[in-house]
Design a protein around this motif. Sequence first.
Motif, mmCIF file in Angstrom:
data_model
loop_
_atom_site.group_PDB
_atom_site.id
_atom_site.type_symbol
_atom_site.label_atom_id
_atom_site.label_comp_id
_atom_site.label_asym_id
_atom_site.label_seq_id
_atom_site.Cartn_x
_atom_site.Cartn_y
_atom_site.Cartn_z
ATOM 1 N N LEU A 26 0.811 -1.225 0.000
ATOM 2 C CA LEU A 26 0.000 0.000 0.000
ATOM 3 C C LEU A 26 0.838 1.266 0.000
ATOM 4 O O LEU A 26 0.303 2.364 -0.136
ATOM 5 C CB LEU A 26 -0.918 0.011 1.218
ATOM 6 C CG LEU A 26 -2.090 -0.969 1.215
ATOM 7 C CD1 LEU A 26 -2.761 -0.991 2.578
ATOM 8 C CD2 LEU A 26 -3.096 -0.613 0.130
ATOM 9 N N SER A 27 2.137 1.142 0.178
ATOM 10 C CA SER A 27 2.978 2.330 0.367
ATOM 11 C C SER A 27 2.931 3.285 -0.817
ATOM 12 O O SER A 27 3.009 4.502 -0.643
ATOM 13 C CB SER A 27 4.427 1.911 0.647
ATOM 14 O OG SER A 27 4.935 1.152 -0.428
ATOM 15 N N GLY A 28 2.770 2.758 -2.031
ATOM 16 C CA GLY A 28 2.780 3.615 -3.210
ATOM 17 C C GLY A 28 1.598 4.543 -3.318
ATOM 18 O O GLY A 28 1.666 5.561 -3.999
ATOM 19 N N ARG A 29 0.495 4.198 -2.672
ATOM 20 C CA ARG A 29 -0.691 5.065 -2.738
ATOM 21 C C ARG A 29 -1.139 5.547 -1.365
ATOM 22 O O ARG A 29 -2.301 5.895 -1.173
ATOM 23 C CB ARG A 29 -1.840 4.359 -3.450
ATOM 24 C CG ARG A 29 -2.106 2.947 -3.013
ATOM 25 C CD ARG A 29 -3.140 2.309 -3.924
ATOM 26 N NE ARG A 29 -2.870 0.908 -4.130
ATOM 27 C CZ ARG A 29 -3.796 -0.030 -4.229
ATOM 28 N NH1 ARG A 29 -5.062 0.308 -4.131
ATOM 29 N NH2 ARG A 29 -3.490 -1.270 -4.433
ATOM 30 N N THR A 30 -0.226 5.533 -0.408
ATOM 31 C CA THR A 30 -0.551 5.963 0.949
ATOM 32 C C THR A 30 0.289 7.160 1.355
ATOM 33 O O THR A 30 1.508 7.178 1.144
ATOM 34 C CB THR A 30 -0.325 4.821 1.966
ATOM 35 O OG1 THR A 30 -1.127 3.699 1.600
ATOM 36 C CG2 THR A 30 -0.691 5.260 3.375
#
Length: 304
Positions: A62-66
């Motif tokens: 999820l890091s890329g969109r968080t």
Amino acid sequence: MAFEGFHRHMHYRVAVGIATTGRRPILHSVLPHLLHQSQPVDEIVICAAADDDVDPAALGALSGRTRVVFSERGLCRQRNRILECVGKADILLFLDDDFLVAPSYVEETVRIFREYPDVVMSTGTVDADGILGPGIPLEDGLRIIRTRSDAPPRGGEQPVYNGYGCNMAVRMSTVRGYGLRFDENLPLYGWLEDVDFSRQLARHGRIVRSQRLRGVHLGTKTGRTSGIRLGYSQIANPVYLMRKKTMSPRHAAPQIMRNLVANTVKIFRPEPWVDRRGRLSGNMRALADLVRGRLAPQNVTVLE
């Protein structure tokens, strides 16, 4: 008709907003399950009150969109910070950090906002709510989600007075167009901030609850307001919202009485997970302040 057709075919950008304080373990346990949505979310904004509320390294896929942002502690302040950070979102779905959503939740939310341009807020049907008991373990919550997800969708959208703060989606064009905000005069846990924000939105469109929007509220007990502060808010906040005219006496008075009676009756045999003595003490202090003309939600910040 052309206007309706435009809404049916446009792409809706969906953001999820999560305010969190002192609940890092449950936040990082629940977040990965957002990856299972049949329609992926475009962005997740987590608003924390302290650096150690979130571990960016634990966000994984999820890091890329968080995005992790910060504000002073307080649910209304943190949710307002989220509102400031989702400038491209068409729909903002507020979730508690301990709320599990069924795999179709985001897809069904988009369907509602696409099909009904007059809907400004939607909220879901909670299959199990741990806030009403000792809390629900994560694995039990996931089992409930799996069991209910296998059942065919039923029912449609019904009008409701307000959204439930643990899972409520808002149409951001309405929020931006009217400059709507959560009321920061409701400090700390907020207590009825969802009612206040819902009734602000209700001036501009419909609020609906859908049986197709399903989830489980784990009701994790860590990081919550103390009993005395919550008890004070149980009186002060509805009185404040009545004066503000975002909560009708027909809704506020029964809620005040229900909490007051529950805290009084159950003080002799309190639930292990509820500080009934503290809540009743907070109720009494609020009533005393009401008589003296000193009642205000902000008073909870100086209570011990």
